[in-house]
Motif scaffolding. Structure first.
Motif, mmCIF file in Angstrom:
data_model
loop_
_atom_site.group_PDB
_atom_site.id
_atom_site.type_symbol
_atom_site.label_atom_id
_atom_site.label_comp_id
_atom_site.label_asym_id
_atom_site.label_seq_id
_atom_site.Cartn_x
_atom_site.Cartn_y
_atom_site.Cartn_z
ATOM 1 N N HIS A 159 41.308 87.473 7.120
ATOM 2 C CA HIS A 159 42.713 87.741 6.792
ATOM 3 C C HIS A 159 43.580 87.449 8.010
ATOM 4 O O HIS A 159 43.218 87.804 9.132
ATOM 5 C CB HIS A 159 42.833 89.211 6.362
ATOM 6 C CG HIS A 159 44.228 89.730 6.222
ATOM 7 N ND1 HIS A 159 45.314 88.945 5.933
ATOM 8 C CD2 HIS A 159 44.713 91.006 6.343
ATOM 9 C CE1 HIS A 159 46.400 89.707 5.864
ATOM 10 N NE2 HIS A 159 46.059 90.952 6.119
ATOM 11 N N GLY A 160 44.704 86.811 7.802
ATOM 12 C CA GLY A 160 45.638 86.522 8.874
ATOM 13 C C GLY A 160 46.140 85.103 8.799
ATOM 14 O O GLY A 160 46.468 84.608 7.720
ATOM 15 N N HIS A 161 46.158 84.412 9.946
ATOM 16 C CA HIS A 161 46.769 83.085 9.997
ATOM 17 C C HIS A 161 46.086 82.079 10.910
ATOM 18 O O HIS A 161 46.377 80.891 10.829
ATOM 19 C CB HIS A 161 48.239 83.207 10.427
ATOM 20 C CG HIS A 161 49.106 83.812 9.376
ATOM 21 N ND1 HIS A 161 49.082 85.158 9.078
ATOM 22 C CD2 HIS A 161 49.998 83.265 8.523
ATOM 23 C CE1 HIS A 161 49.929 85.406 8.097
ATOM 24 N NE2 HIS A 161 50.489 84.282 7.744
ATOM 25 N N ASP A 162 45.222 82.526 11.815
ATOM 26 C CA ASP A 162 44.669 81.623 12.827
ATOM 27 C C ASP A 162 43.303 81.086 12.399
ATOM 28 O O ASP A 162 42.320 81.818 12.395
ATOM 29 C CB ASP A 162 44.539 82.376 14.154
ATOM 30 C CG ASP A 162 44.062 81.471 15.286
ATOM 31 O OD1 ASP A 162 43.758 80.290 15.028
ATOM 32 O OD2 ASP A 162 43.997 81.947 16.432
ATOM 33 N N PRO A 163 43.221 79.794 12.050
ATOM 34 C CA PRO A 163 41.951 79.252 11.556
ATOM 35 C C PRO A 163 40.860 79.153 12.609
ATOM 36 O O PRO A 163 39.685 79.003 12.262
ATOM 37 C CB PRO A 163 42.344 77.873 11.020
ATOM 38 C CG PRO A 163 43.563 77.499 11.802
ATOM 39 C CD PRO A 163 44.299 78.790 12.040
ATOM 40 N N ALA A 164 41.210 79.250 13.892
ATOM 41 C CA ALA A 164 40.172 79.175 14.922
ATOM 42 C C ALA A 164 39.157 80.299 14.740
ATOM 43 O O ALA A 164 37.953 80.113 14.932
ATOM 44 C CB ALA A 164 40.801 79.248 16.312
ATOM 45 N N PHE A 165 39.636 81.461 14.357
ATOM 46 C CA PHE A 165 38.763 82.610 14.127
ATOM 47 C C PHE A 165 38.014 82.475 12.805
ATOM 48 O O PHE A 165 36.784 82.555 12.741
ATOM 49 C CB PHE A 165 39.609 83.884 14.149
ATOM 50 C CG PHE A 165 38.910 85.111 13.634
ATOM 51 C CD1 PHE A 165 37.886 85.691 14.353
ATOM 52 C CD2 PHE A 165 39.295 85.692 12.435
ATOM 53 C CE1 PHE A 165 37.241 86.837 13.884
ATOM 54 C CE2 PHE A 165 38.665 86.828 11.966
ATOM 55 C CZ PHE A 165 37.635 87.399 12.686
ATOM 56 N N SER A 166 38.737 82.263 11.722
ATOM 57 C CA SER A 166 38.116 82.250 10.393
ATOM 58 C C SER A 166 37.120 81.108 10.241
ATOM 59 O O SER A 166 36.102 81.256 9.541
ATOM 60 C CB SER A 166 39.190 82.168 9.305
ATOM 61 O OG SER A 166 40.044 81.064 9.509
ATOM 62 N N GLU A 167 37.383 79.961 10.873
ATOM 63 C CA GLU A 167 36.446 78.838 10.793
ATOM 64 C C GLU A 167 35.073 79.229 11.308
ATOM 65 O O GLU A 167 34.046 78.852 10.740
ATOM 66 C CB GLU A 167 36.978 77.647 11.592
ATOM 67 C CG GLU A 167 37.998 76.806 10.865
ATOM 68 C CD GLU A 167 37.380 75.872 9.840
ATOM 69 O OE1 GLU A 167 36.206 75.480 10.013
ATOM 70 O OE2 GLU A 167 38.073 75.548 8.860
ATOM 71 N N MET A 168 35.041 79.976 12.397
ATOM 72 C CA MET A 168 33.758 80.392 12.959
ATOM 73 C C MET A 168 33.033 81.361 12.032
ATOM 74 O O MET A 168 31.816 81.267 11.833
ATOM 75 C CB MET A 168 33.966 81.036 14.326
ATOM 76 C CG MET A 168 34.392 80.092 15.412
ATOM 77 S SD MET A 168 33.172 78.789 15.792
ATOM 78 C CE MET A 168 33.918 77.375 14.940
ATOM 79 N N VAL A 169 33.772 82.300 11.437
ATOM 80 C CA VAL A 169 33.158 83.266 10.524
ATOM 81 C C VAL A 169 32.602 82.548 9.295
ATOM 82 O O VAL A 169 31.470 82.803 8.864
ATOM 83 C CB VAL A 169 34.176 84.350 10.120
ATOM 84 C CG1 VAL A 169 33.568 85.311 9.087
ATOM 85 C CG2 VAL A 169 34.641 85.143 11.336
ATOM 86 N N VAL A 170 33.384 81.644 8.733
ATOM 87 C CA VAL A 170 32.941 80.905 7.544
ATOM 88 C C VAL A 170 31.720 80.044 7.879
ATOM 89 O O VAL A 170 30.741 80.015 7.119
ATOM 90 C CB VAL A 170 34.089 80.023 6.997
ATOM 91 C CG1 VAL A 170 33.573 79.068 5.922
ATOM 92 C CG2 VAL A 170 35.200 80.905 6.435
ATOM 93 N N THR A 171 31.768 79.361 9.007
ATOM 94 C CA THR A 171 30.652 78.492 9.394
ATOM 95 C C THR A 171 29.379 79.297 9.633
ATOM 96 O O THR A 171 28.283 78.898 9.219
ATOM 97 C CB THR A 171 31.018 77.685 10.652
ATOM 98 O OG1 THR A 171 32.235 76.963 10.410
ATOM 99 C CG2 THR A 171 29.924 76.694 10.996
ATOM 100 N N ALA A 172 29.522 80.442 10.283
ATOM 101 C CA ALA A 172 28.354 81.295 10.537
ATOM 102 C C ALA A 172 27.759 81.807 9.235
ATOM 103 O O ALA A 172 26.529 81.880 9.083
ATOM 104 C CB ALA A 172 28.740 82.457 11.445
ATOM 105 N N ALA A 173 28.610 82.161 8.283
ATOM 106 C CA ALA A 173 28.133 82.704 7.010
ATOM 107 C C ALA A 173 27.339 81.681 6.205
ATOM 108 O O ALA A 173 26.567 82.050 5.310
ATOM 109 C CB ALA A 173 29.306 83.216 6.180
ATOM 110 N N GLU A 174 27.523 80.403 6.525
ATOM 111 C CA GLU A 174 26.796 79.347 5.814
ATOM 112 C C GLU A 174 25.373 79.158 6.334
ATOM 113 O O GLU A 174 24.582 78.422 5.737
ATOM 114 C CB GLU A 174 27.573 78.035 5.920
ATOM 115 C CG GLU A 174 28.915 78.065 5.176
ATOM 116 C CD GLU A 174 29.782 76.852 5.470
ATOM 117 O OE1 GLU A 174 29.460 76.103 6.432
ATOM 118 O OE2 GLU A 174 30.789 76.650 4.770
ATOM 119 N N LEU A 175 25.033 79.822 7.439
ATOM 120 C CA LEU A 175 23.694 79.666 8.009
ATOM 121 C C LEU A 175 22.643 80.294 7.097
ATOM 122 O O LEU A 175 22.790 81.432 6.644
ATOM 123 C CB LEU A 175 23.627 80.327 9.384
ATOM 124 C CG LEU A 175 24.451 79.682 10.503
ATOM 125 C CD1 LEU A 175 24.393 80.543 11.753
ATOM 126 C CD2 LEU A 175 23.955 78.271 10.799
#
Length: 631
Positions: free
Chosen positions: A258-274
């Motif tokens: 939640h929020g606006h900065d994709p630098a953070f969310s991109e890492m969370v999404v990418t990690a969740a795909e492992l």
């Protein structure tokens, strides 16, 4: 004729919210509805913008018996100063967002958490800025581009580089009116200095600086943020996804970004795909990991990963009230401080990640670019470990969700148009097929609908009614931010929604294979809309103020929205508002923002709190522009 019966009504959305509210009542906790009620009636002086607390002689407020503050500032000066301060704050929010992304780009490396995903866009930007590219390592180019971008914030001389992207007619207006944006930080600092006690008391001068400061956002900070995000994470492409709280899964680990900065969310999404983390979730009794998004972060990850969107601004508490959220991770902007205490009523872990948005009661894990991916993996594990603590007696996941097609930046729109018929393709691409459709009357025009939802009006209702009416009248809509989320929840981003449109727009949707509302991204991506409007004007051979394209923010609420509205007006595009700006205590300020700016930029605000009256005015505005063009 075939119809689209799957629209989710506002009443259905409200019924699901009411059911979630029952859990809040049962737990004895509050939500925004309660806090809004407790704030009623709102401060009239604040509403009208005639309360000044810019020094300690006051606060001063303008009344019938006190027409001036202690220093002698009148209602026009006070309202103008407050308005300019809102623009400065909104400009700083979007621009600081961009600054952080530029630092991420400057630290990007082939083996790091952050890499260059779109080399071609990087090279195009390097060439635009005169950065050497031949025989150079792509990361050396990236780092120099980042340095040039960072100089846009504090360079001592010159204007924003991106204003050269505007059509020549618009650049001429900005130069002649002396509102060309200089360094971003300079425009913000100038605005704050002008509004300090003892400085500018001329409302028109304050409005002019507002136009200039906002241009440093729309044609500076926001555009920088969008460009760098595309370079780091890829230009968005068309993806199919789903939206509304029904995207939560009762048998999976639910994590909200939640929020606006994709630098953070991109890492969370990418990690969740492992696979290792998915397998770990299964050892804890879950079927897997379900990442969903809220607010503009949702728009970012939906366009690049197909991540499903749980909802917009006023749904953030609703997500936690489902009782099914293992973790909510937030970054910056539009985040309720109330989320920390509400999470304590459930098993939900509430995590902040930025020093810009620290919230008491949250778990704070400050993301560092050099360790971001490992930090994201640890957060995912923390959420997985929390799954077993879920109290199923507190769980209610609303069933409603809608299919949506998202991901239409300018590059994708041109690609879709080129795929049909485009005999005038040049290096930049062309919007001529869309222009031909407008000239022929197949499309009447286009509207950019942006902005938040707001408790001062019935949430989402204005967006819904305006969108529905525009579609019936063959007006193509582009949307960003929370308005795009409403379009998702309602089903308007479903390609089958073409069957609620007029015959002309339905035909365009068929030919170009698009939904009737094009999802362009987050609120920072409204800069894409400025490039879209400028591209249409360029290919039409007219100024942006002449084309039948307008902007609309029916339920805006933030300082960012004030900055955005001003840079849209500065670009020559009328903006239709459903919430009155807080300047009503000054007749001069109301005249300046609705009529006075037309003498400067050729555009201004049209304000009406009734969405049905506002949409009539919008349609009239489009037809007036068509008539002036002789079509």
């Amino acid at each position: 004729m075939k119809t689209f019966e799957n629209v989710t009504s506002i009443e259905q959305m409200e019924a699901e919210t009411a059911k979630l509210k029952e859990m809040a009542v049962k737990l004895g906790t509050e939500t925004w509805e309660d806090r809004n009620k407790n704030q009623t009636p709102h401060c009239k002086f604040g509403e009208d913008g005639v309360c000044c607390k810019n020094c300690s002689m006051g606060p001063c407020r303008i009344t019938a018996k006190a027409s001036r503050g202690i220093c002698g500032a009148d209602a026009h000066a006070i309202a103008g100063r407050n308005y300019l301060r809102m623009i400065a704050a909104g400009t700083s929010a979007h621009s600081d967002h961009a600054r952080e992304l530029l630092h991420v780009l400057h630290g990007a490396s082939p083996n790091g958490s952050y890499r260059v995903r779109d080399e071609q866009k990087l090279l195009r930007l390097a060439n635009e800025w005169g950065v050497a590219t031949e025989n150079r390592d792509i990361y050396d180019v990236a780092h120099e581009v980042a340095e040039v971008g960072l100089m846009e914030f504090g360079k001592p001389f010159g204007t924003q580089l991106f204003i050269k992207r505007a059509i020549p007619q618009r650049q001429k207006v900005w130069k002649e009116q002396n509102i060309e944006p200089r360094a971003i930080d300079r425009e913000i600092a100038t605005a704050m200095h002008m509004t300090h006690m003892g400085n500018t008391a001329d409302a028109e001068v304050l409005v002019r600086q507002g136009l200039r400061a906002s241009l440093s956002n729309g044609w500076g900070g926001s555009m920088l943020g969008t460009e760098v995000t595309d370079i780091l994470f890829g230009i968005p492409t068309v993806r199919n996804t789903e939206g509304n709280l029904g995207v939560l899964e009762k048998d999976m680990v639910n994590i909200v970004v939640h929020g606006h900065d994709p630098a953070f969310s991109e890492m969370v999404v990418t990690a969740a795909e492992l696979k290792e983390l998915s397998d770990y979730a299964k050892t804890k009794g879950a079927k897997g990991i379900n990442i969903v998004g809220l607010c503009c972060t949702a728009n970012e990850v939906a366009m690049r990963h197909g991540v499903r969107m749980a909802g917009n601004f006023l749904q953030q508490e609703n997500a936690i009230l489902t009782g099914a959220i293992e973790m909510m991770c937030v970054d910056i902007q539009c985040i309720f401080p109330a989320l920390a205490s509400l999470s304590e009523c459930f098993h939900t872990k509430f995590v902040t990640s930025s020093s810009i948005a620290r919230i008491p009661g949250a778990i704070h894990v400050e993301f560092k670019p050099e360790t971001a991916f490992e930090q994201a993996k640890e957060l995912i594990k923390m959420a997985v470990d929390n799954f077993s603590k879920r109290d199923n007696s507190k769980v209610y996941i609303p069933p409603t969700k809608q299919a949506a097609t998202v991901g239409y930046p300018c590059e994708q729109i041109i690609k879709q148009l080129d795929g049909i018929t485009n005999s005038h393709v040049d290096e930049l691409g062309s919007y001529r097929p869309a222009i031909d459709a407008i000239k022929a009357g197949v499309l009447r025009g286009a509207v950019a609908i942006v902005g938040c939802n707001n408790p001062r009006v019935r949430p989402d209702y204005s967006h819904f009614e305006i969108m529905k009416e525009l579609l019936k009248n063959d007006v193509l809509i582009v949307a960003t931010g929370c308005s795009a989320q409403l379009a998702t929840k309602a089903g308007f981003l479903n390609k089958e929604a073409k069957y609620i449109c007029g015959a002309g727009l339905r035909r365009v949707c068929d030919l170009v294979d698009i939904p009737p509302i094009l999802h362009m991204g987050a609120c920072v991506d409204i800069s894409r809309m400025m490039l879209l409007a400028s591209g249409i004007a360029r290919d039409w051979g007219v100024d942006t103020t002449q084309i039948p394209v307008i902007g609309c923010a029916p339920e805006w609420m933030s300082e960012k929205a004030v900055s955005i509205a001003n840079y849209v007006v500065s670009t020559g595009i009328d903006v239709y508002l459903g919430i009155e700006p807080q300047v009503k205590g000054s007749a001069q300020m109301m005249e300046l923002i609705t009529q006075g700016t037309r003498k400067i930029t050729g555009a201004g605000y049209i304000i009406n709190k009734d969405p049905h009256e506002l949409v009539k005015a919008m349609l009239d505005g489009i037809e007036a522009k068509r008539a002036a063009l002789g079509i």
